[in-house]
Scaffold this motif. Structure first.
Motif, PDB file in Angstrom:
ATOM      1  N   VAL A  37      39.977  55.707  56.994  1.00  0.00           N
ATOM      2  CA  VAL A  37      39.772  56.962  57.720  1.00  0.00           C
ATOM      3  C   VAL A  37      38.537  56.896  58.624  1.00  0.00           C
ATOM      4  N   GLU A  43      40.834  65.524  62.948  1.00  0.00           N
ATOM      5  CA  GLU A  43      42.273  65.495  62.642  1.00  0.00           C
ATOM      6  C   GLU A  43      42.612  64.331  61.694  1.00  0.00           C
ATOM      7  N   GLU A  44      41.983  63.192  61.912  1.00  0.00           N
ATOM      8  CA  GLU A  44      42.230  62.026  61.065  1.00  0.00           C
ATOM      9  C   GLU A  44      41.692  62.263  59.652  1.00  0.00           C
ATOM     10  N   SER A  47      43.971  64.715  57.937  1.00  0.00           N
ATOM     11  CA  SER A  47      45.202  64.022  57.571  1.00  0.00           C
ATOM     12  C   SER A  47      44.975  63.144  56.331  1.00  0.00           C
ATOM     13  N   GLN A  50      44.896  65.428  53.327  1.00  0.00           N
ATOM     14  CA  GLN A  50      46.236  65.945  53.039  1.00  0.00           C
ATOM     15  C   GLN A  50      47.075  64.876  52.339  1.00  0.00           C
ATOM     16  N   HIS A  51      46.993  63.650  52.838  1.00  0.00           N
ATOM     17  CA  HIS A  51      47.761  62.567  52.226  1.00  0.00           C
ATOM     18  C   HIS A  51      47.201  62.190  50.850  1.00  0.00           C
TER      19      HIS A  51
END
Length: 166
Positions: A37, A43-44, A47, A50-51
């Motif tokens: 990451v 945004e990354e 994400s 979230q993952h």
């Protein structure tokens, strides 16, 4: 209570290995994402978290709970028991430690950072608490991996096993 026969033991071992692989694979996937990451990109980072939550909820947790249930079945329905051999007892203790690290450190830090990401948006990327949580989570996951590898080694090597004839 009736013990499992040889066929039942083989199926139990297959299920145990699959669940342990699911658990360990989830932890390794989470760590791999952690290293990949870009913490400067909102945004990354969002994400990633979230993952990480999806991996935790749908892979690690299922593998951990399944492994725990299979461990109980091994303890109750096989000759191994829970405390008959020191190596089994050590595995239980390590699994409990690992589970507490996962629930009370890794998941809490992940949830906290996810909440901060959703509330503060990109400003959170410079928040010292967010950055510290992210680093602590990484170290806790590495500790979980080390404990898992140790449990695997104990399972194969069976140290402290009584020698035949003594």
């Amino acid at each position: 209570m009736k013990k499992l026969g040889p066929a039942g033991m083989k199926w139990l071992k297959i299920i145990h290995i699959l669940l342990a692989a699911m658990f360990f694979g989830g932890i390794m996937s989470s760590l791999a994402l952690h290293f990949a990451v870009n913490m400067a990109a909102y945004e990354e980072t969002l994400s990633f978290y979230q993952h990480a939550v999806i991996i935790s909820d749908h892979t690690i947790r299922i593998g951990a709970v399944g492994t725990l249930l299979i461990g109980f079945i091994y303890g109750i329905l096989t000759k191994w028991g829970f405390f008959k051999h020191r190596w089994i007892t050590v595995k239980w203790v390590l699994f409990i430690i690992q589970t507490f690290i996962g629930i009370f450190i890794v998941d809490q830090l992940m949830t906290s950072n996810m909440d901060m990401l959703e509330a503060e948006k990109s400003a959170v990327l410079h928040d010292p608490v967010f950055i510290q949580n992210h680093s602590l989570r990484q170290y806790a996951v590495i500790i979980q991996i080390a404990i898992t590898v140790l449990i695997f080694c104990i399972s194969v090597l069976k140290p402290w096993k009584k020698k035949k004839g003594t």
